[in-house]
Design an enzyme around this catalytic site. Structure first.
Site, PDB file in Angstrom:
ATOM      1  N   GLU A 102     -55.851 -62.424 -22.097  1.00 36.74           N
ATOM      2  CA  GLU A 102     -54.494 -63.133 -21.418  1.00 36.74           C
ATOM      3  C   GLU A 102     -54.811 -64.574 -22.520  1.00 36.74           C
ATOM      4  O   GLU A 102     -53.414 -64.041 -22.996  1.00 36.74           O
ATOM      5  CB  GLU A 102     -54.542 -64.316 -20.370  1.00 36.74           C
ATOM      6  CG  GLU A 102     -53.763 -64.645 -19.731  1.00 36.74           C
ATOM      7  CD  GLU A 102     -53.407 -66.219 -19.471  1.00 36.74           C
ATOM      8  OE1 GLU A 102     -52.229 -66.643 -20.245  1.00 36.74           O
ATOM      9  OE2 GLU A 102     -54.151 -66.463 -20.693  1.00 36.74           O
ATOM     10  N   ASP A 111     -54.583 -69.137 -12.265  1.00 41.02           N
ATOM     11  CA  ASP A 111     -54.447 -69.252 -13.358  1.00 41.02           C
ATOM     12  C   ASP A 111     -53.337 -70.828 -13.807  1.00 41.02           C
ATOM     13  O   ASP A 111     -52.825 -70.918 -14.993  1.00 41.02           O
ATOM     14  CB  ASP A 111     -53.859 -68.090 -14.881  1.00 41.02           C
ATOM     15  CG  ASP A 111     -53.792 -68.597 -16.078  1.00 41.02           C
ATOM     16  OD1 ASP A 111     -54.887 -69.268 -16.456  1.00 41.02           O
ATOM     17  OD2 ASP A 111     -53.021 -68.247 -16.827  1.00 41.02           O
TER      18      ASP A 111
END
Length: 476
Positions: A327, A355
């Site tokens: 990511e 996140d």
């Protein structure tokens, strides 16, 4: 992680993509089970145990780095040990960037070392480093307006500051400088690029993070200074004497690497081909152990799923937990999944990724079809005792990696964590397990357990379909 301010307003009342249809509802009996899950989660430490294990037994997890495969193997084994019905991996290929070391020092007028970290995807300096005069700017816009003649051959420094906020919106300032500053400085002929770290702390620990250069185009070495070192450079510049810095970065690309998204599934009891998806990203930057960014995100999802697995009966739909690959350097795991499931995205009924650390969730938002808005309200009502408020007017794209799935048509729900502390540690050596408060972590698990169960049990869908939310330009 990527947390940016709301870019454009979005109308949720009646998107043209959806014709009026049957409302999505949630049965009172399922609400009662969700309330029980919520209370049980507040006494459960599965998320803590998972996060502690990953950060202790694996540690830093730079994408394509020495621990990439080790992390995938660890998570795969742990998913299986926790009793998921199915565990598998899906390959994700991306450029391999390596960090070998970095060093910088002021040469004049006041010689001294500087604390900094190379930015991800930065090229290295030539052998012996780069020594040049520093030219300073206080914002990205100031650099954008600069005459290239004032920049050419110099080390550009941008000193934009972030401040702490619950919604973390100043990260839009810091990340723009980090991501777009180096290529802009390159275009203006700079020799190298430095920025004040994209963070809210005053520790002498720099924040790394990815920058972006177009493939095949020129690129200059780029690094982030710790906030105290940025202050030092600014004080020197204010004295009116030329400031010269030597920068040595040993980093760069080494071909391509194939990692993987690791996926675990609880099989649904009635419509198993449909699923709710949650998770976090498995990779982290290398200075710390990636506890808040984002071992906790996977741990929260695992904790929620395990509580649901302990119910007497599986929910109607399946529940998937994903540990996303890379990511940090460009949402590679999320984009790979979006491409793979683009045509069947309607089966992903709703998604929410964790996140933004592990502090308390304070707000819920969603982007769903109008007929599912009341069902989101039902979910929000179960979350309210956890101190979570519902903003029905704001978008929810699902989180960082899941924003890629939302872009191809997945309905998204966002559970917003308090980011007041998050950007003090984000992308630094201070991203370690001690920053996680177990009580706040359990509150996160409670929220995700409620959302996952009720989404998997809802009567009706939330609007996922290929291209369903193509007009949604809002951002989490």
């Amino acid at each position: 992680m990527r947390l940016t301010p709301l870019a454009l307003a979005f109308c949720f009342a009646a998107p043209a993509a959806f014709a009026a249809g049957k409302p999505t509802t949630i049965a009172p009996a399922d609400i009662a089970i969700a309330e029980q899950l919520r209370e049980k989660a507040l006494r459960d430490d599965t998320a803590w145990e998972f996060t502690e294990g990953l950060t202790t037994e694996v540690g830093p997890r730079l994408a394509a780095g020495p621990n990439d495969l080790k992390a995938r193997e660890w998570v795969t084994a742990r998913f299986k040990a926790l009793g998921f019905d199915k565990v598998w991996s899906e390959p994700v290929t991306f450029p391999k960037w390596v960090r070998r070391g970095e060093h910088a020092e002021v040469l004049a007028p006041f010689p001294q070392p500087l604390s900094l970290l190379a930015l991800g995807h930065s090229p290295g300096t030539p052998a012996g480093g780069i020594s040049a005069e520093v030219v300073g700017f206080d914002s990205f816009d100031a650099l954008k307006a600069a005459d290239p003649a004032a920049v050419r051959g110099k080390i550009v420094y941008v000193g934009a500051r972030m401040h702490a906020h619950q919604d973390g919106h100043d990260y839009g300032i810091g990340s723009q400088v980090r991501v777009d500053g180096p290529p802009l400085a390159t275009q203006k002929g700079a020799a190298a690029f430095l920025l004040r770290s994209a963070g809210t702390d005053n520790d002498r620990l720099p924040h790394t993070g990815v920058t972006r250069f177009d493939p095949g185009q020129p690129a200059i070495p780029a690094a982030a200074l710790s906030s105290p070192d940025a202050d030092q450079i600014e004080r020197m510049l204010k004295r009116g004497q030329p400031v010269r810095v030597k920068l040595v970065l040993d980093c760069g690309f080494e071909g391509e690497y194939t990692g993987a998204n690791v996926i675990a599934e609880l099989r649904g009891s009635k419509t198993p081909d449909q699923h709710f998806v949650m998770g976090g990203h498995l990779d982290s930057w290398d200075p710390g152990t990636g506890a808040i960014d984002d071992a906790a995100g996977i741990g929260i999802s695992v904790g929620a799923a395990r509580l649901i697995a302990q119910l007497p009966k599986r929910p109607a739909r399946s529940i998937r937990v994903v540990a996303f690959a890379n990511e940090e350097a460009g949402l590679f795991g999320g984009k790979a999944m979006a491409e793979k499931y683009r045509k069947s995205i309607g089966n992903t009924v709703l998604g929410s990724e964790s996140d933004a650390g592990a502090d308390r969730i304070w707000k819920i938002t969603a982007t769903v079809k109008p007929e599912a808005r009341d069902a989101i309200g039902q979910i929000a009502a179960v979350l309210k005792p956890l101190g979570i408020e519902y903003d029905a007017q704001a978008p929810g794209r699902g989180g960082s990696d899941l924003s890629a799935l939302h872009a191809v048509g997945m309905a998204g729900l966002s559970l917003h964590q308090d980011a007041t502390r998050y950007f003090a540690w984000h992308h630094t050596a201070n991203d370690t397990l001690d920053k996680i408060d177990p009580e706040q972590l359990r509150q996160n698990v409670a929220a995700y357990a409620v959302v996952a169960y009720l989404a998997a049990q809802a009567n009706g869908d939330f609007g996922s379909a290929p291209g369903a939310f193509a007009k949604d330009q809002g951002e989490d």
